[in-house]
Design a protein around this motif. Structure first.
Motif, PDB file in Angstrom:
ATOM      1  N   GLY A   7       0.814  -1.216  -0.045  1.00 30.88           N
ATOM      2  CA  GLY A   7       0.073  -0.044   0.232  1.00 30.88           C
ATOM      3  C   GLY A   7       0.833   1.172  -0.061  1.00 30.88           C
ATOM      4  O   GLY A   7       0.457   2.456  -0.383  1.00 30.88           O
ATOM      5  N   LEU A   8       1.983   1.260   0.930  1.00 30.11           N
ATOM      6  CA  LEU A   8       2.941   2.267   0.775  1.00 30.11           C
ATOM      7  C   LEU A   8       3.430   2.662  -0.650  1.00 30.11           C
ATOM      8  O   LEU A   8       3.527   3.801  -1.160  1.00 30.11           O
ATOM      9  N   ILE A   9       3.883   1.530  -1.190  1.00 32.18           N
ATOM     10  CA  ILE A   9       4.357   1.692  -2.671  1.00 32.18           C
ATOM     11  C   ILE A   9       3.302   2.184  -3.670  1.00 32.18           C
ATOM     12  O   ILE A   9       3.606   3.091  -4.487  1.00 32.18           O
ATOM     13  N   LEU A  10       2.129   1.654  -3.495  1.00 27.82           N
ATOM     14  CA  LEU A  10       0.925   2.202  -4.261  1.00 27.82           C
ATOM     15  C   LEU A  10       0.777   3.598  -3.975  1.00 27.82           C
ATOM     16  O   LEU A  10       0.639   4.560  -5.074  1.00 27.82           O
ATOM     17  N   PHE A  11       0.873   3.804  -2.807  1.00 30.65           N
ATOM     18  CA  PHE A  11       0.737   5.524  -2.560  1.00 30.65           C
ATOM     19  C   PHE A  11       1.609   6.312  -2.806  1.00 30.65           C
ATOM     20  O   PHE A  11       1.481   7.395  -3.484  1.00 30.65           O
ATOM     21  N   GLY A  12       2.797   5.720  -3.032  1.00 27.51           N
ATOM     22  CA  GLY A  12       3.968   6.450  -3.518  1.00 27.51           C
ATOM     23  C   GLY A  12       3.844   6.810  -5.120  1.00 27.51           C
ATOM     24  O   GLY A  12       4.232   7.829  -5.802  1.00 27.51           O
ATOM     25  N   LEU A  13       3.527   5.535  -5.800  1.00 29.43           N
ATOM     26  CA  LEU A  13       3.139   5.594  -7.196  1.00 29.43           C
ATOM     27  C   LEU A  13       2.249   6.640  -7.450  1.00 29.43           C
ATOM     28  O   LEU A  13       2.165   7.570  -8.626  1.00 29.43           O
ATOM     29  N   ILE A  14       0.947   6.767  -6.806  1.00 28.48           N
ATOM     30  CA  ILE A  14      -0.087   7.722  -7.046  1.00 28.48           C
ATOM     31  C   ILE A  14       0.384   9.053  -6.885  1.00 28.48           C
ATOM     32  O   ILE A  14       0.072   9.998  -7.702  1.00 28.48           O
ATOM     33  N   CYS A  15       0.956   9.544  -6.016  1.00 30.83           N
ATOM     34  CA  CYS A  15       1.571  10.653  -5.706  1.00 30.83           C
ATOM     35  C   CYS A  15       2.661  10.970  -6.887  1.00 30.83           C
ATOM     36  O   CYS A  15       2.596  12.471  -7.002  1.00 30.83           O
ATOM     37  N   VAL A  16       3.589  10.138  -7.076  1.00 34.22           N
ATOM     38  CA  VAL A  16       4.346  10.475  -8.263  1.00 34.22           C
ATOM     39  C   VAL A  16       3.478  10.731  -9.666  1.00 34.22           C
ATOM     40  O   VAL A  16       3.927  11.924 -10.190  1.00 34.22           O
ATOM     41  N   GLY A  17       2.349   9.852  -9.819  1.00 37.79           N
ATOM     42  CA  GLY A  17       1.734  10.162 -10.890  1.00 37.79           C
ATOM     43  C   GLY A  17       1.043  11.519 -10.841  1.00 37.79           C
ATOM     44  O   GLY A  17       0.968  12.222 -12.003  1.00 37.79           O
ATOM     45  N   LEU A  18       0.424  11.773  -9.756  1.00 36.52           N
ATOM     46  CA  LEU A  18      -0.107  13.413  -9.691  1.00 36.52           C
ATOM     47  C   LEU A  18       0.851  14.376  -9.861  1.00 36.52           C
ATOM     48  O   LEU A  18       0.571  15.541 -10.148  1.00 36.52           O
ATOM     49  N   TYR A  19       2.103  13.962  -9.220  1.00 34.67           N
ATOM     50  CA  TYR A  19       3.226  14.980  -9.408  1.00 34.67           C
ATOM     51  C   TYR A  19       3.443  15.371 -11.051  1.00 34.67           C
ATOM     52  O   TYR A  19       3.625  16.620 -11.494  1.00 34.67           O
ATOM     53  N   ILE A  20       3.426  14.347 -11.672  1.00 35.09           N
ATOM     54  CA  ILE A  20       3.849  14.397 -13.287  1.00 35.09           C
ATOM     55  C   ILE A  20       2.857  15.301 -13.876  1.00 35.09           C
ATOM     56  O   ILE A  20       3.222  16.200 -14.670  1.00 35.09           O
ATOM     57  N   GLY A  21       1.652  15.057 -13.328  1.00 33.94           N
ATOM     58  CA  GLY A  21       0.453  16.091 -14.136  1.00 33.94           C
ATOM     59  C   GLY A  21       0.550  17.228 -13.463  1.00 33.94           C
ATOM     60  O   GLY A  21       0.673  18.093 -14.566  1.00 33.94           O
ATOM     61  N   HIS A  22       1.008  17.516 -12.366  1.00 33.92           N
ATOM     62  CA  HIS A  22       1.293  18.902 -11.876  1.00 33.92           C
ATOM     63  C   HIS A  22       2.464  19.659 -12.700  1.00 33.92           C
ATOM     64  O   HIS A  22       2.172  20.641 -12.948  1.00 33.92           O
ATOM     65  N   ALA A  23       3.440  18.729 -12.777  1.00 32.63           N
ATOM     66  CA  ALA A  23       4.628  19.332 -13.268  1.00 32.63           C
ATOM     67  C   ALA A  23       4.602  19.667 -14.820  1.00 32.63           C
ATOM     68  O   ALA A  23       5.056  20.717 -15.200  1.00 32.63           O
ATOM     69  N   LEU A  24       3.660  19.049 -15.409  1.00 28.74           N
ATOM     70  CA  LEU A  24       3.355  19.464 -16.981  1.00 28.74           C
ATOM     71  C   LEU A  24       2.674  20.635 -17.197  1.00 28.74           C
ATOM     72  O   LEU A  24       2.484  21.118 -18.323  1.00 28.74           O
ATOM     73  N   ARG A  25       1.769  20.941 -16.054  1.00 27.49           N
ATOM     74  CA  ARG A  25       0.899  22.109 -16.236  1.00 27.49           C
ATOM     75  C   ARG A  25       1.556  23.372 -15.491  1.00 27.49           C
ATOM     76  O   ARG A  25       1.480  24.357 -15.869  1.00 27.49           O
ATOM     77  N   ALA A  26       2.424  23.034 -14.369  1.00 23.77           N
ATOM     78  CA  ALA A  26       2.960  24.250 -13.578  1.00 23.77           C
ATOM     79  C   ALA A  26       4.026  25.034 -14.374  1.00 23.77           C
ATOM     80  O   ALA A  26       4.867  24.339 -15.302  1.00 23.77           O
ATOM     81  N   SER A  27       4.143  26.231 -14.373  1.00 24.57           N
ATOM     82  CA  SER A  27       5.069  27.041 -15.050  1.00 24.57           C
ATOM     83  C   SER A  27       6.451  26.921 -14.339  1.00 24.57           C
ATOM     84  O   SER A  27       7.516  26.854 -15.166  1.00 24.57           O
ATOM     85  N   HIS A  28       6.697  26.813 -13.077  1.00 23.06           N
ATOM     86  CA  HIS A  28       7.886  26.518 -12.435  1.00 23.06           C
ATOM     87  C   HIS A  28       8.024  25.232 -11.409  1.00 23.06           C
ATOM     88  O   HIS A  28       7.874  25.436 -10.362  1.00 23.06           O
ATOM     89  N   PRO A  29       7.651  24.108 -11.842  1.00 25.32           N
ATOM     90  CA  PRO A  29       7.623  22.898 -10.948  1.00 25.32           C
ATOM     91  C   PRO A  29       8.861  22.791 -10.284  1.00 25.32           C
ATOM     92  O   PRO A  29      10.178  23.117 -10.756  1.00 25.32           O
ATOM     93  N   ILE A  30       8.785  22.074  -9.147  1.00 26.59           N
ATOM     94  CA  ILE A  30      10.050  21.886  -8.315  1.00 26.59           C
ATOM     95  C   ILE A  30      11.182  20.835  -9.135  1.00 26.59           C
ATOM     96  O   ILE A  30      12.300  21.082  -8.827  1.00 26.59           O
ATOM     97  N   LEU A  31      10.621  19.988  -9.609  1.00 28.08           N
ATOM     98  CA  LEU A  31      11.342  19.112 -10.687  1.00 28.08           C
ATOM     99  C   LEU A  31      10.892  19.273 -12.048  1.00 28.08           C
ATOM    100  O   LEU A  31       9.674  18.603 -12.200  1.00 28.08           O
ATOM    101  N   ASP A  32      11.538  19.791 -12.810  1.00 28.16           N
ATOM    102  CA  ASP A  32      11.035  20.195 -14.142  1.00 28.16           C
ATOM    103  C   ASP A  32      11.331  19.070 -15.273  1.00 28.16           C
ATOM    104  O   ASP A  32      12.455  18.838 -15.774  1.00 28.16           O
TER     105      ASP A  32
END
Length: 465
Positions: free
Chosen positions: A226-251
């Motif tokens: 479950g921890l690994i799945l949670f991590g993958l979900i958060c990483v997936g959400l970050y990818i979507g955020h990074a592609l939309r944000a103008s200055h993502p913390i990991l570009d």
């Protein structure tokens, strides 16, 4: 002294301290566990907690350096790491020790990426390959000295001194950084990406911790998955955020640059084998061959000695063969030497064992130098801080993945044993598996342009094209 020599040597003081610490801790875990009245497996938490702290704070390192100045942040990171080392040595319970390691990891998260940022911003592009070689020479002394020193201190003195010896190196690093490191920063910096920081922090920390303890019985298997799945979900959400944000913390847009993409993706696969080796080899020598920790440390340091010798030839090799040819063929050679570790037997002549380890360290180090230089070949000045943070996170993930994959293969092999004890026969499949993954990185490097990074390497054939 010239900037491409002085600056890398100062940054290397911090890297030396960090590398020395990491190799010493791995050697000293049994002694620490005995003194704290804990099972040695529980002490693995001290290693994972350090990695968790790094995974959370590395993404913020570039922005923090741009906001407050690279010299100030680099110096503060050394101070935090040194104080954390002191606290580790003073710990008397497992929770205290883990908390001290987390604090120490916060400093370590800033030292390496900000140190590289200082280097790339203060050295001419034509001198980067030479500067990287100077940077890694002192830093490699940590892995060379760590295994035998940690074994000696734990056997003849006390494990606490393994952490307290960081203090003089920390003081030296702070003094040199104050006197000679330029306080580079960006004039126009973006706002801090708080949402990206939280998503990447929760995602990477959950993923790294989950993969690290997977199959080791440290936590319940369902919770682990479950921890690994949670991590993958958060990483997936970050990818979507990074592609939309103008200055993502990991570009993630930096992956459009082919040299940076090849360095990260190919480097990820290559470093899986490297991350597994410090975990597998000492266990093979101690549990499989019956060596003491001190004997094991005296043996394994030979690989880093080979890496140290290579640094004098890295620039010439890249100039003659270019980045593409070097990365493709050298990763295959490195994979062969990594797989050769799985052929070791208790009766293997010591000379052959040492020669294989020395040669493997030599070629792996050449790959590291080429990867680190190529990754920044086409990165402009403004994006340098984000590139160093991104690269450091991926390296941390690859090393952690290497340990997890190697441990899973050893556990799977041991499950077929009648007595359930780990022996020499359980390690060859793990070495072969990570060597195959390492070799697969050639598929990434083959896609590079023939003249990739030619301005850095000075490869005449590529420049002529």
């Amino acid at each position: 002294m010239r900037p491409f020599i002085l600056t890398p040597l100062i940054v290397a003081c911090a890297l030396f301290m960090e590398q020395l610490d990491s190799t010493i801790v791995a050697t000293s875990l049994p002694a620490i566990a005995a003194d704290l009245h804990q099972d040695p497996i529980a002490l693995k938490l001290s290693m994972t907690s350090y990695m968790l702290a790094q995974a959370v704070f590395i993404p913020a390192s570039g922005w923090v350096a741009d906001r407050f100045g690279a010299r100030k942040v680099f110096r503060a990171a050394i101070i935090v790491f040194t104080i954390g080392s002191i606290l580790c040595g003073l710990s008397s319970t497992l929770p205290q020790f883990v908390a001290a390691r987390i604090f120490q990891g916060c400093g370590g998260a800033m030292m390496a990426p900000v140190g590289r940022l200082v280097l790339f911003r203060s050295v001419e592009r034509s001198q980067i390959v030479r500067a990287m070689a100077y940077l890694t020479i002192p830093a490699l002394l940590g892995p060379i000295l760590g295994p035998p020193l940690g074994g000696f201190i734990s056997t003849y003195l006390h494990w606490r001194w393994n952490f307290w010896i960081n203090v003089p190196f920390g003081l030296l690093g702070v003094i040199l950084a104050t006197l000679y490191v330029p306080d580079t920063r960006e004039e126009n910096i973006s706002t801090f990406d708080a949402r990206g920081f939280l998503l990447s922090g929760f995602g990477l920390s959950s993923l790294i911790f989950g993969l690290t303890v997977l199959g080791r019985g440290f936590i319940d298997l369902q919770f682990n998955l479950g921890l690994i799945l949670f991590g993958l979900i958060c990483v997936g959400l970050y990818i979507g955020h990074a592609l939309r944000a103008s200055h993502p913390i990991l570009d993630l847009r930096l992956l459009r640059i082919d040299t940076f993409r090849a360095s990260l993706l190919g480097g990820f696969l290559f470093r899986i084998g490297v991350g597994a080796t410090p975990f597998l080899l000492p266990l093979l020598l101690q549990l499989g061959f019956g060596m003491t920790p001190f004997q094991s440390g005296l043996t394994t340091f030979v690989a880093t000695a080979g890496a140290l010798v290579m640094k004098a030839t890295a620039a010439r090799a890249l100039q003659r063969f270019g980045f593409k040819n070097t990365l493709v063929f050298n990763c295959l050679i490195s994979a062969v030497f990594l797989a050769a570790n799985g052929l070791f037997r208790p009766d293997t002549p010591q000379a052959i064992l040492l020669a294989v380890l020395f040669a493997g360290g030599f070629f792996r180090s050449l790959q590291f130098t080429a990867l680190n230089a190529l990754g920044y070949a086409d990165i402009d000045h403004a994006a340098m801080s984000k590139a160093t943070s991104f690269s450091a996170v991926v390296q941390q993930l690859s090393l952690s993945s290497g340990v997890s994959i190697a441990a899973a293969v050893v556990e799977a092999t041991r499950s077929f044993s009648l007595d359930g004890h780990i022996g020499a026969k359980d390690f060859p499949p793990a070495f072969f598996a990570v060597a195959a993954i390492t070799a697969s990185s050639a598929l990434i490097f083959m896609r590079l342009r023939p003249n990739a990074g030619a301005a850095l390497s000075g490869h005449k054939q590529a420049l002529a094209e």
